[in-house]
Design a protein around this motif. Sequence first.
Motif, PDB file in Angstrom:
ATOM      1  N   UNK A  33      14.217  10.832  64.403  1.00 16.88           N
ATOM      2  CA  UNK A  33      14.812   9.693  63.704  1.00 16.88           C
ATOM      3  C   UNK A  33      13.831   9.050  62.747  1.00 16.88           C
ATOM      4  N   UNK A  34      14.380   8.410  61.719  1.00 14.49           N
ATOM      5  CA  UNK A  34      13.558   7.711  60.750  1.00 14.49           C
ATOM      6  C   UNK A  34      12.716   6.634  61.403  1.00 14.49           C
ATOM      7  N   UNK A  35      11.479   6.541  60.940  1.00  7.17           N
ATOM      8  CA  UNK A  35      10.539   5.540  61.440  1.00  7.17           C
ATOM      9  C   UNK A  35      10.177   4.591  60.308  1.00  7.17           C
ATOM     10  N   UNK A  43       7.622  -5.850  65.501  1.00  7.54           N
ATOM     11  CA  UNK A  43       7.360  -6.718  64.345  1.00  7.54           C
ATOM     12  C   UNK A  43       7.020  -5.882  63.119  1.00  7.54           C
ATOM     13  N   UNK A  44       7.509  -6.299  61.973  1.00  5.63           N
ATOM     14  CA  UNK A  44       7.219  -5.612  60.712  1.00  5.63           C
ATOM     15  C   UNK A  44       5.724  -5.659  60.420  1.00  5.63           C
ATOM     16  N   UNK A  45       5.205  -4.545  59.923  1.00  2.16           N
ATOM     17  CA  UNK A  45       3.796  -4.419  59.556  1.00  2.16           C
ATOM     18  C   UNK A  45       3.727  -4.213  58.047  1.00  2.16           C
ATOM     19  N   UNK A  46       2.779  -4.845  57.389  1.00  2.00           N
ATOM     20  CA  UNK A  46       2.529  -4.593  55.977  1.00  2.00           C
ATOM     21  C   UNK A  46       3.634  -5.046  55.041  1.00  2.00           C
ATOM     22  N   UNK A  47       4.218  -6.184  55.323  1.00  2.00           N
ATOM     23  CA  UNK A  47       5.280  -6.694  54.454  1.00  2.00           C
ATOM     24  C   UNK A  47       4.748  -6.772  53.016  1.00  2.00           C
ATOM     25  N   UNK A  83      12.573   2.159  48.602  1.00  2.00           N
ATOM     26  CA  UNK A  83      13.277   1.219  47.726  1.00  2.00           C
ATOM     27  C   UNK A  83      12.928   1.446  46.267  1.00  2.00           C
ATOM     28  N   UNK A  84      11.726   1.976  46.012  1.00  2.00           N
ATOM     29  CA  UNK A  84      11.277   2.173  44.632  1.00  2.00           C
ATOM     30  C   UNK A  84      10.585   3.526  44.499  1.00  2.00           C
ATOM     31  N   UNK A  85      11.315   4.517  43.991  1.00  5.31           N
ATOM     32  CA  UNK A  85      10.778   5.869  43.868  1.00  5.31           C
ATOM     33  C   UNK A  85       9.620   5.959  42.883  1.00  5.31           C
ATOM     34  N   UNK A  86       9.470   4.980  42.009  1.00  3.33           N
ATOM     35  CA  UNK A  86       8.346   5.022  41.060  1.00  3.33           C
ATOM     36  C   UNK A  86       7.006   4.837  41.778  1.00  3.33           C
ATOM     37  N   UNK A  87       7.039   4.430  43.027  1.00  2.00           N
ATOM     38  CA  UNK A  87       5.821   4.224  43.824  1.00  2.00           C
ATOM     39  C   UNK A  87       5.475   5.448  44.675  1.00  2.00           C
ATOM     40  N   UNK A  88       6.041   6.613  44.347  1.00  2.00           N
ATOM     41  CA  UNK A  88       5.853   7.809  45.151  1.00  2.00           C
ATOM     42  C   UNK A  88       4.380   8.181  45.313  1.00  2.00           C
ATOM     43  N   UNK A  89       3.537   7.915  44.329  1.00  2.00           N
ATOM     44  CA  UNK A  89       2.130   8.294  44.448  1.00  2.00           C
ATOM     45  C   UNK A  89       1.446   7.569  45.601  1.00  2.00           C
ATOM     46  N   UNK A 118      18.730  -0.224  50.171  1.00  2.00           N
ATOM     47  CA  UNK A 118      18.226  -1.050  51.265  1.00  2.00           C
ATOM     48  C   UNK A 118      17.869  -0.158  52.443  1.00  2.00           C
ATOM     49  N   UNK A 119      17.018  -0.670  53.322  1.00  2.00           N
ATOM     50  CA  UNK A 119      16.649   0.011  54.551  1.00  2.00           C
ATOM     51  C   UNK A 119      17.073  -0.847  55.742  1.00  2.00           C
ATOM     52  N   UNK A 120      16.614  -0.495  56.912  1.00  2.00           N
ATOM     53  CA  UNK A 120      16.963  -1.143  58.173  1.00  2.00           C
ATOM     54  C   UNK A 120      16.872  -2.667  58.127  1.00  2.00           C
ATOM     55  N   UNK A 121      15.863  -3.185  57.465  1.00  2.00           N
ATOM     56  CA  UNK A 121      15.680  -4.628  57.314  1.00  2.00           C
ATOM     57  C   UNK A 121      15.125  -4.925  55.941  1.00  2.00           C
ATOM     58  N   UNK A 122      15.309  -6.139  55.449  1.00  3.35           N
ATOM     59  CA  UNK A 122      14.867  -6.463  54.088  1.00  3.35           C
ATOM     60  C   UNK A 122      13.359  -6.403  53.887  1.00  3.35           C
ATOM     61  N   UNK A 123      12.579  -6.428  54.958  1.00  2.00           N
ATOM     62  CA  UNK A 123      11.124  -6.390  54.850  1.00  2.00           C
ATOM     63  C   UNK A 123      10.577  -4.970  54.705  1.00  2.00           C
ATOM     64  N   UNK A 124      11.420  -3.953  54.887  1.00  2.00           N
ATOM     65  CA  UNK A 124      10.944  -2.571  54.864  1.00  2.00           C
ATOM     66  C   UNK A 124      11.068  -1.947  53.487  1.00  2.00           C
ATOM     67  N   UNK A 125      10.020  -1.211  53.101  1.00  2.00           N
ATOM     68  CA  UNK A 125       9.937  -0.550  51.798  1.00  2.00           C
ATOM     69  C   UNK A 125      10.082   0.963  51.893  1.00  2.00           C
ATOM     70  N   UNK A 126       9.858   1.529  53.097  1.00  2.00           N
ATOM     71  CA  UNK A 126       9.866   2.978  53.280  1.00  2.00           C
ATOM     72  C   UNK A 126      10.314   3.318  54.704  1.00  2.00           C
TER      73      UNK A 126
END
Length: 141
Positions: A33-35, A43-47, A83-89, A118-126
Amino acid sequence: MPTEDRLTELTELPDTPGYAHAVTVTGKIAFVSGQVAVDAQGRAVGVDDLGAQTRQALTNLHHVIRNLGADWSDVIKFTWYVLDASEVQTIRDVRDEILRPALGDVHNPASTLVQVAALFGPEFLVEVEAVVAIPAEASDV
């Protein structure tokens, strides 16, 4: 190890930035499953920090993989949701920081990256999920 081959070079396609076009395996596989970037308390890490979130999501994924009796070299495929594919690097850099010690010169697993609204929660980027080839000695998991 059940990973048989990594198809990395095709004359009909351009070189990949370090991942395999395909990976063949034998034996048992697991769909993990996705992590996301949460700590053991949920708790969210690295907001607002994609690098920190990628590192934590991969750390969480690694915990699951290790509990299956496998390791990074047994990962067949990653699927990344961002959320932002331009940050793939940033994702590639963290992925390589974590996987290169385990894989050495071997190409990374097959990989897909999808930009989502969007992802599981608004604080998640990946979010990252994996398909893993379970080593024969661990196949009773």
